[in-house]
Design an enzyme around this catalytic site. Structure first.
Site, PDB file in Angstrom:
ATOM      1  N   TYR A   1     -15.558  -2.776 -30.049  1.00  0.00           N
ATOM      2  CA  TYR A   1     -15.924  -2.326 -28.694  1.00  0.00           C
ATOM      3  C   TYR A   1     -17.030  -1.265 -28.789  1.00  0.00           C
ATOM      4  O   TYR A   1     -18.060  -1.349 -28.117  1.00  0.00           O
ATOM      5  CB  TYR A   1     -14.690  -1.763 -27.966  1.00  0.00           C
TER       6      TYR A   1
ATOM      7  N   LYS B   1     -21.143  -1.316 -27.605  1.00  0.00           N
ATOM      8  CA  LYS B   1     -21.841  -0.317 -26.772  1.00  0.00           C
ATOM      9  C   LYS B   1     -23.109   0.177 -27.482  1.00  0.00           C
ATOM     10  O   LYS B   1     -24.166   0.306 -26.878  1.00  0.00           O
ATOM     11  CB  LYS B   1     -20.911   0.875 -26.487  1.00  0.00           C
TER      12      LYS B   1
ATOM     13  N   SER C   1     -20.446   4.981 -24.084  1.00  0.00           N
ATOM     14  CA  SER C   1     -19.163   5.652 -24.277  1.00  0.00           C
ATOM     15  C   SER C   1     -19.250   6.654 -25.422  1.00  0.00           C
ATOM     16  O   SER C   1     -19.997   6.444 -26.390  1.00  0.00           O
ATOM     17  CB  SER C   1     -18.125   4.576 -24.616  1.00  0.00           C
TER      18      SER C   1
HETATM   19  P1  NAD Z   1     -13.041  -1.986 -15.672  1.00  0.00           P
HETATM   20  O1  NAD Z   1     -12.478  -3.044 -16.549  1.00  0.00           O
HETATM   21  O2  NAD Z   1     -12.178  -1.415 -14.611  1.00  0.00           O
HETATM   22  O3  NAD Z   1     -14.403  -2.494 -14.999  1.00  0.00           O
HETATM   23  C1  NAD Z   1     -15.237  -3.443 -15.614  1.00  0.00           C
HETATM   24  C2  NAD Z   1     -15.505  -4.529 -14.587  1.00  0.00           C
HETATM   25  O4  NAD Z   1     -16.396  -5.492 -15.138  1.00  0.00           O
HETATM   26  C3  NAD Z   1     -14.241  -5.296 -14.172  1.00  0.00           C
HETATM   27  O5  NAD Z   1     -14.177  -5.331 -12.761  1.00  0.00           O
HETATM   28  C4  NAD Z   1     -14.427  -6.697 -14.748  1.00  0.00           C
HETATM   29  O6  NAD Z   1     -13.845  -7.684 -13.932  1.00  0.00           O
HETATM   30  C5  NAD Z   1     -15.944  -6.804 -14.813  1.00  0.00           C
HETATM   31  N1  NAD Z   1     -16.477  -7.680 -15.864  1.00  0.00           N
HETATM   32  C6  NAD Z   1     -16.166  -7.695 -17.188  1.00  0.00           C
HETATM   33  N2  NAD Z   1     -16.902  -8.626 -17.825  1.00  0.00           N
HETATM   34  C7  NAD Z   1     -17.714  -9.209 -16.876  1.00  0.00           C
HETATM   35  C8  NAD Z   1     -18.691 -10.232 -16.928  1.00  0.00           C
HETATM   36  N3  NAD Z   1     -18.977 -10.867 -18.043  1.00  0.00           N
HETATM   37  N4  NAD Z   1     -19.320 -10.563 -15.773  1.00  0.00           N
HETATM   38  C9  NAD Z   1     -19.027  -9.929 -14.606  1.00  0.00           C
HETATM   39  N5  NAD Z   1     -18.092  -8.972 -14.497  1.00  0.00           N
HETATM   40  C10 NAD Z   1     -17.444  -8.609 -15.637  1.00  0.00           C
HETATM   41  O7  NAD Z   1     -13.569  -0.824 -16.634  1.00  0.00           O
HETATM   42  P2  NAD Z   1     -14.077   0.638 -16.275  1.00  0.00           P
HETATM   43  O8  NAD Z   1     -13.111   1.611 -16.836  1.00  0.00           O
HETATM   44  O9  NAD Z   1     -14.464   0.731 -14.860  1.00  0.00           O
HETATM   45  O10 NAD Z   1     -15.370   0.707 -17.209  1.00  0.00           O
HETATM   46  C11 NAD Z   1     -16.659   0.443 -16.689  1.00  0.00           C
HETATM   47  C12 NAD Z   1     -17.668   0.566 -17.825  1.00  0.00           C
HETATM   48  O11 NAD Z   1     -17.560   1.866 -18.400  1.00  0.00           O
HETATM   49  C13 NAD Z   1     -17.445  -0.410 -18.968  1.00  0.00           C
HETATM   50  O12 NAD Z   1     -18.700  -0.823 -19.443  1.00  0.00           O
HETATM   51  C14 NAD Z   1     -16.730   0.411 -20.005  1.00  0.00           C
HETATM   52  O13 NAD Z   1     -16.955  -0.073 -21.302  1.00  0.00           O
HETATM   53  C15 NAD Z   1     -17.375   1.767 -19.804  1.00  0.00           C
HETATM   54  N6  NAD Z   1     -16.556   2.907 -20.246  1.00  0.00           N
HETATM   55  C16 NAD Z   1     -15.284   3.040 -19.769  1.00  0.00           C
HETATM   56  C17 NAD Z   1     -14.497   4.114 -20.220  1.00  0.00           C
HETATM   57  C18 NAD Z   1     -13.081   4.298 -19.740  1.00  0.00           C
HETATM   58  O14 NAD Z   1     -12.321   5.008 -20.394  1.00  0.00           O
HETATM   59  N7  NAD Z   1     -12.678   3.706 -18.610  1.00  0.00           N
HETATM   60  C19 NAD Z   1     -15.017   5.036 -21.134  1.00  0.00           C
HETATM   61  C20 NAD Z   1     -16.325   4.862 -21.584  1.00  0.00           C
HETATM   62  C21 NAD Z   1     -17.089   3.793 -21.136  1.00  0.00           C
HETATM   63  N1  UFG Z   2      -2.263   8.984 -26.181  1.00  0.00           N
HETATM   64  C1  UFG Z   2      -0.907   9.152 -26.366  1.00  0.00           C
HETATM   65  N2  UFG Z   2      -0.079   8.227 -25.813  1.00  0.00           N
HETATM   66  C2  UFG Z   2      -0.510   7.156 -25.110  1.00  0.00           C
HETATM   67  C3  UFG Z   2      -1.902   6.990 -24.923  1.00  0.00           C
HETATM   68  C4  UFG Z   2      -2.763   7.925 -25.488  1.00  0.00           C
HETATM   69  O1  UFG Z   2      -0.479  10.103 -27.009  1.00  0.00           O
HETATM   70  O2  UFG Z   2       0.310   6.345 -24.659  1.00  0.00           O
HETATM   71  C5  UFG Z   2      -3.180   9.999 -26.739  1.00  0.00           C
HETATM   72  C6  UFG Z   2      -4.163   9.469 -27.747  1.00  0.00           C
HETATM   73  O3  UFG Z   2      -3.585   9.462 -29.042  1.00  0.00           O
HETATM   74  C7  UFG Z   2      -5.337  10.421 -27.596  1.00  0.00           C
HETATM   75  C8  UFG Z   2      -5.294  10.789 -26.095  1.00  0.00           C
HETATM   76  O4  UFG Z   2      -3.980  10.494 -25.661  1.00  0.00           O
HETATM   77  O5  UFG Z   2      -5.111  11.592 -28.328  1.00  0.00           O
HETATM   78  C9  UFG Z   2      -6.280   9.999 -25.243  1.00  0.00           C
HETATM   79  O6  UFG Z   2      -6.104   8.597 -25.485  1.00  0.00           O
HETATM   80  P1  UFG Z   2      -6.726   7.491 -24.535  1.00  0.00           P
HETATM   81  O7  UFG Z   2      -6.249   6.172 -25.044  1.00  0.00           O
HETATM   82  O8  UFG Z   2      -6.464   7.811 -23.115  1.00  0.00           O
HETATM   83  O9  UFG Z   2      -8.291   7.669 -24.732  1.00  0.00           O
HETATM   84  P2  UFG Z   2      -9.180   7.552 -26.047  1.00  0.00           P
HETATM   85  O10 UFG Z   2      -9.872   8.876 -26.215  1.00  0.00           O
HETATM   86  O11 UFG Z   2      -8.447   7.020 -27.182  1.00  0.00           O
HETATM   87  O12 UFG Z   2     -10.250   6.431 -25.628  1.00  0.00           O
HETATM   88  C10 UFG Z   2     -10.869   6.384 -24.334  1.00  0.00           C
HETATM   89  C11 UFG Z   2     -11.203   4.940 -24.005  1.00  0.00           C
HETATM   90  C12 UFG Z   2     -12.270   4.439 -24.928  1.00  0.00           C
HETATM   91  C13 UFG Z   2     -13.454   5.353 -24.864  1.00  0.00           C
HETATM   92  C14 UFG Z   2     -13.050   6.758 -25.193  1.00  0.00           C
HETATM   93  C15 UFG Z   2     -14.204   7.708 -25.064  1.00  0.00           C
HETATM   94  O13 UFG Z   2     -10.059   4.118 -24.134  1.00  0.00           O
HETATM   95  O14 UFG Z   2     -12.680   3.168 -24.507  1.00  0.00           O
HETATM   96  O15 UFG Z   2     -12.010   7.173 -24.317  1.00  0.00           O
HETATM   97  O16 UFG Z   2     -14.832   7.531 -23.858  1.00  0.00           O
HETATM   98  F1  UFG Z   2     -14.364   4.938 -25.762  1.00  0.00           F
END
Ligand code: NAD
Ligand code: UFG
Length: 340
Positions: free
Chosen positions: A149, A153, A125
């Site tokens: 978190y 990562k 991330s």
């Molecule tokens: P998500 O929660 O929708 O998907 C994660 C999945 O993993 C879920 O289906 C959950 O049930 C499963 N899971 C969690 N722990 C587990 C375990 N111990 N064993 C088996 N299954 C397990 O999240 P997502 O948004 O699809 O994110 C996927 C990956 O991308 C994650 O590693 C997350 O950290 C990373 N990531 C997400 C974002 C974002 O903003 N969505 C940004 C950067 C990185």
């Molecule tokens: N924001 C608002 N109101 C809300 C939610 C968010 O104003 O209700 C703003 C935040 O302050 C920020 C922007 O919208 O300026 C984006 O916020 P998000 O929560 O959507 O995303 P972040 O960039 O904070 O974080 C996300 C994921 C993290 C990941 C990161 C980079 O939640 O897990 O992107 O990949 F690490």
């Protein structure tokens, strides 16, 4: 045809990636404990692709179950999505995050090594960069996460780097995602946050559909063009395709096989830019109120995408309009997500 183990494959990004893997001719074996996903996703993937992926409800920390799966299937590579991902929750429950994300990954990698499976693509991330000294962010910028978190990562990244150093038969792709939003164009799969959404796009979508009254905009005094925070939003289908490209890249043995790349668009949009784009895509008015800054937030975060373009030949195709359009399509067709 190659078989890919997809951990967390029923989650938001995992499910979109499974669809693109199937489209590209791969077979997917999904392992997910359903802690943050619905079994209905499996039906939806089948509806989209005509193929039902193999699925095991299993925790990556369950050594025996994982061993059985790895004996049963000839796995060529792994995409490892399974993780807990809520930043605020990780501050409250750090041990749970380190246990699930870090210990879980180590257990998974140990099993992969035992079964001689050496291609691993990992979901990292942009959060590993913390508050960057400048933007756009390049892969060689300092790594300094600001919450458990993010540390989980970065720790997994380091485990993978050390694993590669110990045995360079491994092929490792570390993908640092920026802010994934959007949904599959069918509207059959999308992001389904539990409870009140933490992230901007699902919150806006729930305001538009009438589930929430207004959006709280966290901070309007940042040094940005309108005072609100800037992020690099990327369409989840583009992100999914980035994983398929990474597998293709890693399967070419002649190149460097420890890859760390940003997956973003390289463009930053403010909170108000996103609100405006969503209003245009949905035809709905998004009410919002300015609130104080959210603790831990940064002013601006967007990717330098040159390395991904150069090494993977990959770049994001969808713009903010399509991201909002597809989120709206998913939200209107599934106003309560996967729950009826
Ligand atoms: P998500 O929660 O929708 O998907 C994660 C999945 O993993 C879920 O289906 C959950 O049930 C499963 N899971 C969690 N722990 C587990 C375990 N111990 N064993 C088996 N299954 C397990 O999240 P997502 O948004 O699809 O994110 C996927 C990956 O991308 C994650 O590693 C997350 O950290 C990373 N990531 C997400 C974002 C974002 O903003 N969505 C940004 C950067 C990185
Ligand atoms: N924001 C608002 N109101 C809300 C939610 C968010 O104003 O209700 C703003 C935040 O302050 C920020 C922007 O919208 O300026 C984006 O916020 P998000 O929560 O959507 O995303 P972040 O960039 O904070 O974080 C996300 C994921 C993290 C990941 C990161 C980079 O939640 O897990 O992107 O990949 F690490």
């Amino acid at each position: 045809m190659k078989t890919i183990l997809v951990t967390g494959g029923l989650g938001y990004i995992g499910s979109h990636t499974v669809v693109e893997l199937i489209n590209a001719g791969y077979t997917s074996v999904i392992v997910d404990n359903l802690s943050n996903s619905s079994i209905k996703v499996l039906d939806r993937i089948e509806q989209i692709t005509g193929i039902r992926p193999i699925f095991y409800q299993c925790d990556i920390q369950d050594k025996q179950a994982l061993t059985d799966i790895l004996y049963k299937h000839q796995i060529d590579g792994v995409i490892h999505f399974a993780a807990l991902k809520a930043v605020g929750e990780s501050v409250q429950n750090p041990l749970e995050y380190y246990q699930n994300n870090v210990s879980g990954s180590i257990e998974l990698f140990r099993q992969l090594k035992n079964h001689n499976i050496k291609t691993i693509v990992f979901s990292s991330s942009a959060t590993v960069y913390g508050d960057p000294h400048k933007v756009p962010i390049k892969e060689d910028f300092p790594l300094k996460p600001t919450n458990p978190y993010g540390w989980s990562k970065l720790m997994i990244e380091q485990v993978l780097r050390d694993l590669y150093t110990s045995d360079n038969q491994f092929k490792v792709g570390i993908l640092r995602y920026f802010n994934p939003i959007g949904a599959h164009s069918s509207g059959l799969i999308g992001e389904d946050p539990q409870g009140i959404p933490n992230n901007l796009m699902p919150y806006i979508a729930q305001v538009a559909v009438g589930r929430r009254e207004y959006l709280s905009v966290f901070g309007n005094d940042y040094a940005t063009h309108d005072g609100t925070g800037i992020r690099d939003y990327i369409h989840v289908v583009d992100l999914a395709l980035g994983h398929v490209r990474t597998l293709e890249y890693l399967s070419n043995a002649s190149r460097d096989n420890l890859l760390t790349v940003n997956l973003g668009t390289g463009r930053g949009y403010s909170v108000l830019d996103v609100v405006q784009a969503f209003e245009k895509a949905s035809g709905k008015k998004i009410d919002y109120k300015f609130m104080p800054r959210r603790s831990g937030d940064i002013a601006a975060c967007y990717a330098d995408t040159n390395l991904a373009q150069q090494l993977l030949g990959w770049r994001a195709r969808f713009g903010i309009e399509e991201m909002c359009r597809d989120t709206w399509n998913w939200q209107t067709k599934n106003s309560n997500g996967y729950t009826n």
